[in-house]
Design a protein around this motif. Structure first.
Motif, PDB file in Angstrom:
ATOM      1  N   TYR A  35       0.481  -0.601  -0.133  1.00 11.45           N
ATOM      2  CA  TYR A  35       0.063  -0.315  -0.454  1.00 11.45           C
ATOM      3  C   TYR A  35       1.099   1.091   0.241  1.00 11.45           C
ATOM      4  N   ALA A  36       0.373   2.163  -0.403  1.00  9.63           N
ATOM      5  CA  ALA A  36       1.450   3.446  -1.123  1.00  9.63           C
ATOM      6  C   ALA A  36       2.114   3.597  -1.764  1.00  9.63           C
ATOM      7  N   HIS A  56       6.912   4.072  -0.132  1.00  9.31           N
ATOM      8  CA  HIS A  56       5.897   5.083   1.490  1.00  9.31           C
ATOM      9  C   HIS A  56       6.741   4.438   2.705  1.00  9.31           C
ATOM     10  N   ARG A  60       8.698   5.941   6.150  1.00  8.15           N
ATOM     11  CA  ARG A  60       7.712   6.343   6.467  1.00  8.15           C
ATOM     12  C   ARG A  60       8.350   6.102   8.616  1.00  8.15           C
ATOM     13  N   PHE A  76       1.356  16.923  -2.653  1.00  8.59           N
ATOM     14  CA  PHE A  76       0.847  15.769  -2.652  1.00  8.59           C
ATOM     15  C   PHE A  76       0.740  14.493  -3.678  1.00  8.59           C
ATOM     16  N   PHE A 123      -0.059   5.326  -7.816  1.00  3.12           N
ATOM     17  CA  PHE A 123      -0.431   5.066  -6.989  1.00  3.12           C
ATOM     18  C   PHE A 123      -0.479   4.368  -6.379  1.00  3.12           C
ATOM     19  N   HIS A 124       0.424   3.071  -6.090  1.00  2.00           N
ATOM     20  CA  HIS A 124      -0.151   1.561  -5.851  1.00  2.00           C
ATOM     21  C   HIS A 124      -1.583   1.543  -4.645  1.00  2.00           C
ATOM     22  N   GLY A 125      -2.514   0.605  -5.330  1.00  2.00           N
ATOM     23  CA  GLY A 125      -3.125   0.813  -3.725  1.00  2.00           C
ATOM     24  C   GLY A 125      -4.390   1.744  -3.493  1.00  2.00           C
ATOM     25  N   SER A 126      -4.751   2.728  -3.943  1.00  2.00           N
ATOM     26  CA  SER A 126      -5.073   3.988  -3.479  1.00  2.00           C
ATOM     27  C   SER A 126      -6.500   3.536  -4.296  1.00  2.00           C
ATOM     28  N   THR A 127      -7.127   4.415  -3.244  1.00  2.00           N
ATOM     29  CA  THR A 127      -9.125   4.178  -2.998  1.00  2.00           C
ATOM     30  C   THR A 127      -9.583   4.116  -4.843  1.00  2.00           C
TER      31      THR A 127
ATOM     32  N   CYS B 184      -4.479  12.060   1.254  1.00  2.00           N
ATOM     33  CA  CYS B 184      -3.952  11.147   2.416  1.00  2.00           C
ATOM     34  C   CYS B 184      -4.347   9.838   2.593  1.00  2.00           C
ATOM     35  N   HIS B 185      -5.715   9.914   3.436  1.00  2.00           N
ATOM     36  CA  HIS B 185      -6.213   8.529   3.857  1.00  2.00           C
ATOM     37  C   HIS B 185      -6.836   8.558   2.348  1.00  2.00           C
ATOM     38  N   LYS B 187      -4.713   7.066   0.397  1.00  2.00           N
ATOM     39  CA  LYS B 187      -3.042   6.956  -0.484  1.00  2.00           C
ATOM     40  C   LYS B 187      -1.608   6.158  -0.032  1.00  2.00           C
ATOM     41  N   VAL B 188      -1.845   6.770   1.675  1.00  2.00           N
ATOM     42  CA  VAL B 188      -0.845   6.250   2.333  1.00  2.00           C
ATOM     43  C   VAL B 188      -1.202   5.954   3.235  1.00  2.00           C
ATOM     44  N   SER B 189      -2.453   6.990   4.155  1.00  2.00           N
ATOM     45  CA  SER B 189      -2.953   7.423   5.698  1.00  2.00           C
ATOM     46  C   SER B 189      -3.768   6.094   5.246  1.00  2.00           C
ATOM     47  N   PHE B 190      -4.071   5.252   6.582  1.00  2.00           N
ATOM     48  CA  PHE B 190      -4.734   4.662   6.745  1.00  2.00           C
ATOM     49  C   PHE B 190      -6.373   4.873   5.925  1.00  2.00           C
TER      50      PHE B 190
END
Lengths: 146, 223
Positions: A35-36, A56, A60, A76, A123-127, B184-185, B187-190
């Motif tokens: 993810y990310a 990411h 992080r 972003f 962006f892999h796995g993004s909503t 962010c939510h 994509k990278v945060s939950f």
């Protein structure tokens, strides 16, 4: 007695079919990168390099978001920073750390440029990626079940 | 008897054919799509059984097997596998399957706040913002503390959120499309999943809460 034998045979066949189904599904499953993970392919493909993959999760653990997204000026937005190797060597973007002092230096080309050639910037796995239907691509005529 | 055994083999073959065609379909579904150039849903890929409920088969796959790294590239095999780093960290059911905020709170991680200074500490603002929600879901509590542990004020204010009460229109559709919290939510945060609603929608409605009704409904109720 005959009935039981038939039952067992049917069960075996069904089990074989299911096993084949799961094996096929596992072999050709979708990408399951972390993810990310960000694939950055603004210029790489055109220059004959593999696209860069930014993890990411790895970063992080070592730095808070603010270090890159405020101090170093990363926007972003996947692919929104127009990063070039020239900028990195000058010490901008990735080059602020990937200079042989904080992290390994730019001569390790293939550690960043490690994506599958032709993978677009994303962006892999993004909503957004999961919710928007993928584009239609017809089944390969040779693979079609007749 | 002979006919029956033939038919049972036919069933097996059918299952096999179904299996391989389903696998092809899922392969087609994994086609990458860069943000900004979306296409309208199409029957062949959109009709696989609820793709939003698909579970990750093997989350945190090592780079050579993750589907975006090139296994033929020598550098790919030098890269660390996520699972190696995640040992001992608290888990969740979504995203990286790591609860990053809890890991920070428990002192299991201490990422740098300054690029070169390992001792620098973040400026943490412990201020909760309650956002009443029109629908019957619990109201949203936005905690500044967890956010300022990772980010600086300028990351969100004023570009994404105007620092003024009532000045920010936020909706779940905007978030799911990558705006507001969705920058962010997701994509990278939950991410926003049915398992993570309650992380934001956490303040129960007051006991006397009633759904907001329009003037027309109040004048001419259904009953």
């Amino acid at each position: 007695m005959k009935g039981i034998a038939r039952h067992i045979r049917l069960g075996r066949v069904a089990a074989f079919g299911l096993a084949a189904f799961f094996a096929a599904a596992m072999l050709s499953g979708p990408a399951k990168a972390e993810y990310a993970d960000v694939v950055i392919n603004n210029y790489a493909d055109a220059a004959g390099m593999r696209p860069a993959v930014f993890p990411h999760w790895f970063h992080r653990i070592r730095f808070r978001c603010k270090v890159c997204h405020a101090d170093l000026g990363f926007k972003f937005k996947a692919g929104g920073n127009q990063i070039t190797m020239a900028k990195i060597i000058e010490g901008q973007f990735c080059g602020a750390c990937h200079n042989g002092e904080v992290a390994w230096s730019v001569e390790n080309c293939d550690m960043c440029h490690s994506g599958i050639p032709g993978t677009p910037t994303h962006f892999h796995g993004s909503t957004v990626q999961r919710l928007v239907a993928p584009p239609y691509k017809g089944l390969d005529a040779t693979k079609q079940v007749k | 008897m002979v006919r029956k055994s033939i038919s049972s083999y036919a069933l097996g073959a059918l299952l096999l054919a179904f299996g391989s065609s389903a696998a092809i379909a899922s392969d087609e579904g994994s086609v990458f799509q860069s943000e900004g150039s979306w296409m309208v849903a199409d029957v062949s890929t959109a009709n696989t059984f609820n793709r939003n409920l698909k579970k990750d088969k093997d989350p945190n796959a090592p780079p050579p097997e993750d589907g975006i790294h090139d296994a033929e590239n020598p550098g790919t095999h030098i890269l660390q596998a996520p699972k190696e780093s995640y040992v001992g960290l608290p888990t969740t059911e979504f995203g990286n399957h790591v609860d990053w905020v809890k890991a920070l709170d428990d002192g299991l991680l201490n990422p740098r706040w300054e690029r070169l200074d390992p001792t620098a500490e973040p400026f943490v603002l412990d201020l909760d913002i309650v956002r009443p929600v029109k629908a019957s879901v619990p109201d949203v509590v936005f905690p500044h503390r967890q956010h300022t542990l990772w980010l600086e004020c300028s990351n969100c204010h004023p570009a994404i959120f105007v620092p003024q009460k009532g000045a920010n229109q936020i909706s779940m559709s905007a978030i799911l499309l990558g705006q507001k919290c969705g920058v962010c939510h997701g994509k990278v945060s939950f991410p926003i999943t049915t398992k993570s609603c309650r992380k934001c929608h956490s303040k129960p409605k007051p006991a006397d809460w009633k759904p907001p009704l329009s003037e027309a409904t109040l004048k001419n109720p259904w009953k």
